[in-house]
Design an enzyme around this catalytic site. Structure first.
Site, PDB file in Angstrom:
ATOM      1  N   MET A   1       0.757  -0.611   0.260  1.00 17.34           N
ATOM      2  CA  MET A   1       0.303  -0.111   0.444  1.00 17.34           C
ATOM      3  C   MET A   1       1.422   1.171   0.447  1.00 17.34           C
ATOM      4  O   MET A   1       0.194   2.501   0.064  1.00 17.34           O
ATOM      5  CB  MET A   1      -0.795   0.261   1.548  1.00 17.34           C
ATOM      6  CG  MET A   1      -1.907  -0.586   1.172  1.00 17.34           C
ATOM      7  SD  MET A   1      -3.124  -0.400   2.151  1.00 17.34           S
ATOM      8  CE  MET A   1      -2.791  -0.493   3.681  1.00 17.34           C
TER       9      MET A   1
ATOM     10  N   ALA B   1       4.363   3.266   1.183  1.00 20.35           N
ATOM     11  CA  ALA B   1       4.888   4.609   2.606  1.00 20.35           C
ATOM     12  C   ALA B   1       6.046   2.908   2.398  1.00 20.35           C
ATOM     13  O   ALA B   1       5.945   3.074   3.731  1.00 20.35           O
ATOM     14  CB  ALA B   1       3.641   4.996   3.013  1.00 20.35           C
ATOM     15  N   LEU B   2       6.963   2.851   1.415  1.00 23.06           N
ATOM     16  CA  LEU B   2       7.820   2.152   1.754  1.00 23.06           C
ATOM     17  C   LEU B   2       8.934   2.168   2.532  1.00 23.06           C
ATOM     18  O   LEU B   2       9.288   3.299   2.644  1.00 23.06           O
ATOM     19  CB  LEU B   2       8.241   1.755   0.139  1.00 23.06           C
ATOM     20  CG  LEU B   2       7.282   1.277  -0.448  1.00 23.06           C
ATOM     21  CD1 LEU B   2       8.045   0.803  -2.072  1.00 23.06           C
ATOM     22  CD2 LEU B   2       6.537   0.528  -0.389  1.00 23.06           C
ATOM     23  N   HIS B   3       9.240   0.860   3.293  1.00 27.25           N
ATOM     24  CA  HIS B   3      10.544   1.445   4.124  1.00 27.25           C
ATOM     25  C   HIS B   3      11.792   0.312   3.736  1.00 27.25           C
ATOM     26  O   HIS B   3      10.974  -0.715   3.299  1.00 27.25           O
ATOM     27  CB  HIS B   3       9.980   1.342   6.253  1.00 27.25           C
ATOM     28  CG  HIS B   3       8.766   0.514   5.832  1.00 27.25           C
ATOM     29  ND1 HIS B   3       8.958  -0.921   6.019  1.00 27.25           N
ATOM     30  CD2 HIS B   3       7.463   0.592   6.196  1.00 27.25           C
ATOM     31  CE1 HIS B   3       8.318  -2.162   6.839  1.00 27.25           C
ATOM     32  NE2 HIS B   3       6.933  -0.654   6.736  1.00 27.25           N
TER      33      HIS B   3
ATOM     34  N   HIS C   1       9.675  -3.529   3.249  1.00 27.38           N
ATOM     35  CA  HIS C   1       9.172  -3.443   1.846  1.00 27.38           C
ATOM     36  C   HIS C   1      10.671  -4.163   0.929  1.00 27.38           C
ATOM     37  O   HIS C   1      10.369  -5.221   0.433  1.00 27.38           O
ATOM     38  CB  HIS C   1       8.294  -2.122   1.679  1.00 27.38           C
ATOM     39  CG  HIS C   1       7.794  -1.682   2.285  1.00 27.38           C
ATOM     40  ND1 HIS C   1       6.802  -0.840   2.746  1.00 27.38           N
ATOM     41  CD2 HIS C   1       6.327  -3.120   1.915  1.00 27.38           C
ATOM     42  CE1 HIS C   1       6.119  -0.802   3.611  1.00 27.38           C
ATOM     43  NE2 HIS C   1       5.172  -2.034   2.927  1.00 27.38           N
TER      44      HIS C   1
ATOM     45  N   GLY D   1       4.941 -10.176   4.135  1.00 24.60           N
ATOM     46  CA  GLY D   1       6.280  -9.851   5.134  1.00 24.60           C
ATOM     47  C   GLY D   1       4.987 -10.627   6.563  1.00 24.60           C
ATOM     48  O   GLY D   1       3.930 -11.394   6.496  1.00 24.60           O
ATOM     49  N   GLN D   2       5.148 -11.779   6.657  1.00 28.56           N
ATOM     50  CA  GLN D   2       5.532 -13.049   8.121  1.00 28.56           C
ATOM     51  C   GLN D   2       5.291 -11.609   9.505  1.00 28.56           C
ATOM     52  O   GLN D   2       4.307 -12.526  10.229  1.00 28.56           O
ATOM     53  CB  GLN D   2       6.800 -13.476   8.662  1.00 28.56           C
ATOM     54  CG  GLN D   2       6.001 -14.689   9.976  1.00 28.56           C
ATOM     55  CD  GLN D   2       5.107 -15.364   8.869  1.00 28.56           C
ATOM     56  OE1 GLN D   2       4.906 -15.687   8.159  1.00 28.56           O
ATOM     57  NE2 GLN D   2       4.401 -15.953  10.424  1.00 28.56           N
TER      58      GLN D   2
ATOM     59  N   SER E   1       4.320   1.380   8.050  1.00 29.53           N
ATOM     60  CA  SER E   1       4.196   2.772   7.787  1.00 29.53           C
ATOM     61  C   SER E   1       3.797   3.164   8.824  1.00 29.53           C
ATOM     62  O   SER E   1       3.068   4.280   9.053  1.00 29.53           O
ATOM     63  CB  SER E   1       3.166   2.322   6.587  1.00 29.53           C
ATOM     64  OG  SER E   1       3.510   1.606   5.335  1.00 29.53           O
TER      65      SER E   1
END
Length: 289
Positions: A38, A40-42, A45, A156-157, A195
């Site tokens: 969605m 707002a990548l960090h 991601h 992602g877990q 995020s």
């Protein structure tokens, strides 16, 4: 620079071109991996992107804030939208295609009468607090799988219940795709990357560390069974009134139902709490003795 496409037709055209180019240089049937996000990548991601690149020659990252998975009282309008910086981050990681559809492209009729339902497990834990959330998640994931047609989809877990339900949907509906999962990426102090962390003020940021510390306490008590696990985690979470616990549960990963006293072996501890106005989730895999 990644090719950014906003339409399904445009995405399919870019995939045909990317596959032809990859086939000319390497395998005759290039593999495709999808990373649904969605935005707002960090760095969490980016870990998904790296796993996708291990699994495929072509990586598609979708950026779509899906309204179906937000409840009436949730933060859809506040959810950060940072497409320009997201694309730049993906560029530095060598992503070829970014699918950033508009709302009308994904849901042209506006309302969505046809949905994938998550069943009883979708109404537990995260689903109990966010009614309809997982129906929205599964519906958009099903659409993305149909549109992209990947060989692998990467999650992602940190969203353990989501991973369980997506895997079950893929099995139940016979999607021809493999699911790859990536362990939760954490800050140096243990806080799971999210995020929503950007909404925490300095005091709340410190208080939020209680979630990961509670999971560490749970793991240290795993040899004494589910009740001891829950008690240990609860003792940590009760130490700061900034942390408003939503749910805390030990589940059997095969069924995602609460683990009973006779359960031995792998289990997952789930936790969700509100820190100020920000709701965070986390989980850890433990070995019950």
């Amino acid at each position: 620079m990644p090719v950014v496409v906003e339409t399904i037709a445009g995405l399919r055209s870019q995939l045909r071109q990317a596959k032809a180019h990859a086939a000319a240089e390497g395998p005759t049937r290039p593999r495709v991996a999808l990373v649904p996000t969605m935005g707002a990548l960090h760095e969490g991601h980016m870990a998904l992107v790296e796993r996708a690149q291990e699994r495929a020659e072509i990586v598609v990252v979708s950026i779509f804030v899906n309204p179906l998975q937000f409840g009436a009282s949730e933060d859809l309008d506040l959810y950060p939208r940072t497409v320009e910086s997201d694309v730049e981050r993906l560029r530095t990681h060598g992503v070829q295609i970014v699918f950033a559809p508009t709302l009308s492209e994904m849901y042209p009729a506006g309302d969505v009468p046809t949905k994938v339902t998550a069943g009883d497990i979708g109404n537990l834990y995260e689903g109990r607090s966010r009614r309809g959330h997982f129906d929205g998640v599964l519906t958009v994931v099903a659409k993305l799988l149909h549109v992209v047609g990947p060989d692998t989809v990467v999650f992602g877990q940190k969203d353990a219940q989501q991973v369980f339900l997506v895997k079950r949907m893929i099995s139940d509906l016979n999607f021809d795709v493999q699911v790859a999962t990536v362990p939760t990426v954490r800050e140096d102090d243990g806080l799971a990357l999210s995020s929503r962390n950007r909404f925490l003020d300095a005091r709340e940021r410190i208080a939020a560390r209680a979630l990961s510390r509670a999971l560490e306490a749970a793991e240290s008590s795993a040899d004494r069974g589910p009740d001891a696990v829950l008690a240990a985690a609860q003792s940590v979470l009760a130490g700061d009134d900034t942390v408003q616990l939503d749910y805390l549960q030990v589940v059997n990963p095969a069924t995602f139902l609460p683990a009973d006293d006779n359960h031995h072996g792998r289990a997952i501890v789930l936790v969700a709490a509100r820190i100020g106005d920000t709701r965070l989730i986390d989980n850890a895999t433990i070995q019950l003795g």
